[in-house]
Scaffold this motif. Structure first.
Motif: not given
Length: 341
Positions: A186-206
């Motif tokens: 889970l850690t690997t999958q989520l880091a890959e998809h959520l940290g690769a521009g699909d949805l990052s903390a910066g998209d909204l101002g988390q």
């Protein structure tokens, strides 16, 4: 317009009959469901077993009759990832159509995320500001975010609670090794998809986003944690998940079903659901998430209402291929279980 929405999920077939009228809120006429247990019936070759297909056909047939008996003018029928990703999905759809007359369609995972976000936005309104939504199903995890009526970002990952249980936690209860491996996965999958521009903390101002969860998995985890926010909504805190996961891991599915808030139908997969919820919140930097009572079915109803208001297909037509008319109703049957609206 009286519209019936049939959602064939990994655990149950859920029929929701609503009245839609421009300028008025959605009115729920009836909400019924029947277990399908598709997630546990997926075989090693990726096919859904014959017995499960029979349950599915029976559930769709019953829902079709009830929808017609309620005077529904149209039906929106779809299956989520359990059927969508099955090797024998074409055969399943053919059987459903041939034996019930219902054309069972599919939404993409991204469209599921977008429509669920639409429902969450309608529930909370504009005052909530930017929203971040997560939904854990049996086969997939949907995440969407945005500061408008529609999601600015939406994605679907194959990290559903049923799928993870089947693929990573086969023992009951699972071994420590299985749990460690799933956590790393889970850690690997989520880091890959959520940290690769699909949805990052910066998209909204988390830090400014209102974090919201839908689905039975999140709801049951929140009930288990017995926590509510200052506004009365159920909430799930990351610290509570950290405490509950070891508690769930050492119990069998039968023992989990005895815990307050955990249903028997989801007891087998609630541990994997808790683990993906924990990993998602940690990856997105969330310490708490609020439970919204509206989800995908309400989003579909809202999309259809948009179409009726405009008098034509809405510019975002993600449900048009699912619409089918209903004719005169037969005598009603009661083989589904009524649930609260």
């Amino acid at each position: 317009m009286r519209t019936a929405i049939l959602d064939v999920g990994s655990n149950s077939a859920h029929l929701k009959v609503v009245d839609l009228s421009a300028g008025r809120p959605i009115r729920t006429v009836l909400s019924v469901k029947r277990p399908t247990r598709l997630a546990e019936a997926i075989q090693e070759d990726g096919r859904i077993s014959r017995d499960a297909v029979e349950r599915l056909v029976s559930s769709v047939s019953a829902a079709h009759c009830i929808a017609r008996a309620q005077g529904s003018a149209e039906l929106i029928a779809f299956a989520t990832s359990a059927v969508r990703d099955a090797v024998n999905r074409c055969d399943i759809v053919d059987q459903v159509t041939g034996r019930t007359g219902v054309d069972l369609g599919f939404l993409s995972g991204r469209d599921e995320a977008r429509l669920t976000f639409l429902a969450v936005r309608a529930w909370y309104g504009w005052s909530a500001g930017p929203l971040l939504m997560a939904d854990i199903g049996g086969g997939s995890l949907e995440i969407a975010a945005g500061d408008g009526a529609e999601a600015g970002t939406a994605l679907s990952l194959p990290l559903g609670a049923g799928r993870l249980t089947r693929d990573h936690l086969p023992d009951d209860p699972p071994s420590r090794k299985q749990i460690r491996r799933l956590r790393r996965f889970l850690t690997t999958q989520l880091a890959e998809h959520l940290g690769a521009g699909d949805l990052s903390a910066g998209d909204l101002g988390q830090a400014e986003a209102h974090a919201v969860a839908t689905s039975k998995t999140f709801t049951q985890l929140a009930k288990l944690a017995r926590d509510r926010g200052p506004n009365g909504y159920r909430v799930l805190r990351l610290k509570a998940l950290d405490r509950q996961i070891p508690r769930l891991a050492k119990r069998t599915a039968t023992e989990r079903a005895e815990l307050k808030g955990i249903s028997r139908s989801r007891a087998r997969q609630i541990l994997a659901g808790a683990m993906v919820a924990e990993a998602t919140m940690a990856t997105l930097g969330l310490t708490r998430i609020e439970i919204c009572p509206w989800a995908l079915r309400e989003g579909i109803a809202l999309r259809r209402l948009q179409q009726l208001r405009s008098g034509s297909v809405h510019q975002i037509d993600d449900i048009g291929h699912l619409l089918q008319p209903l004719r005169d109703a037969p005598a009603p049957i009661r083989s589904l279980t009524t649930v609260s609206a």
